[in-house]
Design a protein around this motif. Structure first.
Motif, short mmCIF file in Angstrom:
data_model
loop_
_atom_site.label_atom_id
_atom_site.label_comp_id
_atom_site.label_asym_id
_atom_site.label_seq_id
_atom_site.Cartn_x
_atom_site.Cartn_y
_atom_site.Cartn_z
N TYR A 121 0.82 -1.21 0.00
CA TYR A 121 0.00 0.00 0.00
C TYR A 121 0.86 1.26 0.00
CZ TYR A 121 0.99 0.71 5.01
OH TYR A 121 1.61 0.93 6.22
N ILE A 122 0.22 2.35 -0.44
CA ILE A 122 0.77 3.70 -0.26
C ILE A 122 -0.20 4.46 0.63
CG2 ILE A 122 1.35 5.90 -1.34
CD1 ILE A 122 2.22 4.45 -3.81
N PHE A 123 0.33 5.10 1.65
CA PHE A 123 -0.43 5.92 2.59
C PHE A 123 -0.16 7.38 2.21
CE2 PHE A 123 0.11 7.49 7.27
CZ PHE A 123 -1.12 8.11 7.25
N PHE A 124 -1.21 8.15 1.88
CA PHE A 124 -0.97 9.50 1.35
C PHE A 124 -2.04 10.49 1.79
CE2 PHE A 124 -3.74 7.50 -1.76
CZ PHE A 124 -4.55 8.52 -2.23
N ARG A 125 -1.80 11.76 1.40
CA ARG A 125 -2.69 12.85 1.79
C ARG A 125 -2.73 13.90 0.68
NH1 ARG A 125 -1.83 16.84 7.09
NH2 ARG A 125 -3.86 17.87 6.98
N PHE A 126 -3.89 14.55 0.49
CA PHE A 126 -4.01 15.69 -0.41
C PHE A 126 -3.74 16.98 0.37
CE2 PHE A 126 -7.02 12.61 -2.35
CZ PHE A 126 -6.43 12.50 -3.60
N HIS A 132 2.15 24.41 -4.41
CA HIS A 132 1.51 23.52 -5.37
C HIS A 132 0.37 22.75 -4.72
CE1 HIS A 132 4.92 23.90 -8.19
NE2 HIS A 132 5.69 23.80 -7.13
N THR A 133 -0.60 22.33 -5.53
CA THR A 133 -1.50 21.27 -5.08
C THR A 133 -0.67 20.01 -5.09
OG1 THR A 133 -2.25 20.99 -7.37
CG2 THR A 133 -3.61 22.34 -5.92
N ALA A 134 -0.79 19.20 -4.04
CA ALA A 134 0.16 18.10 -3.89
C ALA A 134 -0.45 16.88 -3.23
CB ALA A 134 1.37 18.57 -3.07
N VAL A 135 0.16 15.74 -3.50
CA VAL A 135 -0.06 14.52 -2.75
C VAL A 135 1.22 14.24 -1.98
CG1 VAL A 135 -0.20 12.01 -2.96
CG2 VAL A 135 -1.82 13.43 -4.19
N THR A 136 1.12 14.18 -0.66
CA THR A 136 2.28 13.82 0.14
C THR A 136 2.19 12.34 0.50
OG1 THR A 136 1.16 14.54 2.16
CG2 THR A 136 2.62 16.12 1.09
N ILE A 137 3.27 11.62 0.24
CA ILE A 137 3.33 10.19 0.51
C ILE A 137 3.92 9.99 1.91
CG2 ILE A 137 4.37 7.99 -0.20
CD1 ILE A 137 4.47 9.14 -3.07
N HIS A 138 3.16 9.34 2.77
CA HIS A 138 3.61 9.11 4.15
C HIS A 138 4.11 7.67 4.36
CE1 HIS A 138 2.13 12.97 5.79
NE2 HIS A 138 1.26 12.87 4.80
N GLY A 139 3.90 6.81 3.39
CA GLY A 139 4.39 5.44 3.52
C GLY A 139 4.17 4.67 2.24
N LEU A 140 5.16 3.87 1.87
CA LEU A 140 5.06 2.94 0.74
C LEU A 140 5.63 1.61 1.22
CD1 LEU A 140 4.78 1.92 -2.17
CD2 LEU A 140 6.92 3.10 -2.71
N ARG A 147 7.91 -8.35 -3.42
CA ARG A 147 8.85 -7.35 -3.91
C ARG A 147 9.59 -7.85 -5.15
NH1 ARG A 147 11.34 -5.96 2.09
NH2 ARG A 147 9.38 -5.20 2.98
N ASN A 148 10.19 -6.89 -5.86
CA ASN A 148 10.99 -7.19 -7.06
C ASN A 148 10.16 -7.74 -8.21
OD1 ASN A 148 13.46 -6.43 -5.71
ND2 ASN A 148 13.39 -8.41 -4.67
N HIS A 149 8.88 -7.42 -8.21
CA HIS A 149 8.00 -7.79 -9.32
C HIS A 149 7.42 -6.55 -10.01
CE1 HIS A 149 8.11 -12.04 -8.43
NE2 HIS A 149 7.72 -11.83 -7.18
N GLY A 150 7.80 -5.37 -9.54
CA GLY A 150 7.29 -4.14 -10.14
C GLY A 150 6.06 -3.57 -9.47
N LEU A 151 5.65 -4.16 -8.33
CA LEU A 151 4.44 -3.67 -7.67
C LEU A 151 4.61 -2.26 -7.13
CD1 LEU A 151 1.58 -4.00 -6.65
CD2 LEU A 151 2.46 -5.23 -4.66
N GLY A 152 5.76 -1.98 -6.50
CA GLY A 152 6.01 -0.64 -5.97
C GLY A 152 5.95 0.40 -7.07
N THR A 153 6.55 0.08 -8.22
CA THR A 153 6.51 1.00 -9.36
C THR A 153 5.08 1.21 -9.83
OG1 THR A 153 8.74 0.40 -10.10
CG2 THR A 153 7.23 1.30 -11.76
N HIS A 154 4.31 0.12 -9.90
CA HIS A 154 2.91 0.23 -10.34
C HIS A 154 2.11 1.12 -9.38
CE1 HIS A 154 -0.78 -0.98 -12.38
NE2 HIS A 154 -1.32 -1.12 -11.17
N LEU A 155 2.33 0.98 -8.09
CA LEU A 155 1.61 1.79 -7.12
C LEU A 155 1.96 3.27 -7.27
CD1 LEU A 155 1.77 -0.49 -3.95
CD2 LEU A 155 -0.26 0.02 -5.33
N ILE A 156 3.24 3.58 -7.45
CA ILE A 156 3.65 4.97 -7.63
C ILE A 156 3.05 5.55 -8.90
CG2 ILE A 156 5.62 6.46 -8.20
CD1 ILE A 156 5.55 6.02 -5.30
#
Length: 228
Positions: A121-126, A132-140, A147-156
């Motif tokens: 998961y990614i934990f984030f906030r608007f 800027h208007t922004a999304v701050t990422i508090h956790g990935l 891991r190492n299958h590209g899931l982190g990249t897909h989530l980002i």
């Protein structure tokens, strides 16, 4: 640093007020899944050579069960506690757990559709940040076996698409200076160091990435200026 795009026909104070009102609307938007229909299936290749898939959903804190929050906390603890100790940081258990329940919390979640068990998961906030208007990422966080299958990249990439479609200009994430692996990963996703504002904690640095929304706005402004 990502340059602020300030419209010429409005004062800075009025534009900042507009941005805050706009982000308040984004925060209240409930059906986040509707903004990312093409991103909601992630296929990857197992070591056996067979393909498997995970589903993706994006939810507000108030739409999730407490059992997910328990898992999310322990996933973060497994990912970060040892790393924090290596860096000489203190792992603040109760603060980290309580943050997940804040009203503004949003979660982009990968899960096994057969069992509904979350795997990352990614934990984030608007917010409005750095002009800027922004999304701050508090956790990935991604469970080790996924891991190492590209899931982190897909989530980002999915988060960037979500932000773009909601009119958000940039993604922001704070990273420990000594976490070279995470910084290397984020730079591959288009993040760069933001030196416009020093971190309160010297052990951390801020990385930012422009969304497609920002790139379109920048291109339109450049085009307009060239016609003058």
């Amino acid at each position: 640093m990502v340059e602020r795009l300030l419209p010429t026909e409005i004062s800075e104070a009025k534009y900042t007020r507009f941005q805050k009102q706009y982000m308040a609307l984004a925060t209240r938007f409930a059906n986040l899944d509707a903004a990312i229909p093409e991103c909601r299936v992630f296929r990857y290749k197992r070591q056996s050579g067979n393909y498997a898939e995970l589903k993706i959903m994006c939810k507000r804190m108030q739409d999730l069960q407490r059992s997910f929050m328990e898992w999310a906390y322990h996933s973060a603890e497994r990912s970060l506690k040892r790393k924090y100790q290596q860096y000489g940081f203190r792992w603040r258990k109760y603060t980290s757990y309580a943050d997940l329940f804040l009203k503004w919390a949003r979660f982009l979640i990968a899960y096994d559709s057969a069992t509904y068990y979350p795997v990352g998961y990614i934990f984030f906030r608007f917010v409005v940040a750095r002009g800027h208007t922004a999304v701050t990422i508090h956790g990935l966080h991604v469970e080790e076996q996924y891991r190492n299958h590209g899931l982190g990249t897909h989530l980002i990439k999915t988060l960037e698409i979500l932000a773009h479609r909601l009119g958000v200009e940039i993604l922001i994430v704070g990273v420990a200076r000594r976490d070279t692996a995470l910084k290397r990963f984020l730079r591959r996703q288009g993040f760069v160091a933001d030196k416009s504002e020093m971190s309160v904690n010297a052990e951390y640095e801020t990385l930012v990435a422009p969304t497609m929304c920002y790139k379109i706005m920048a291109a339109l402004r450049e085009s307009a200026m060239s016609l003058k």
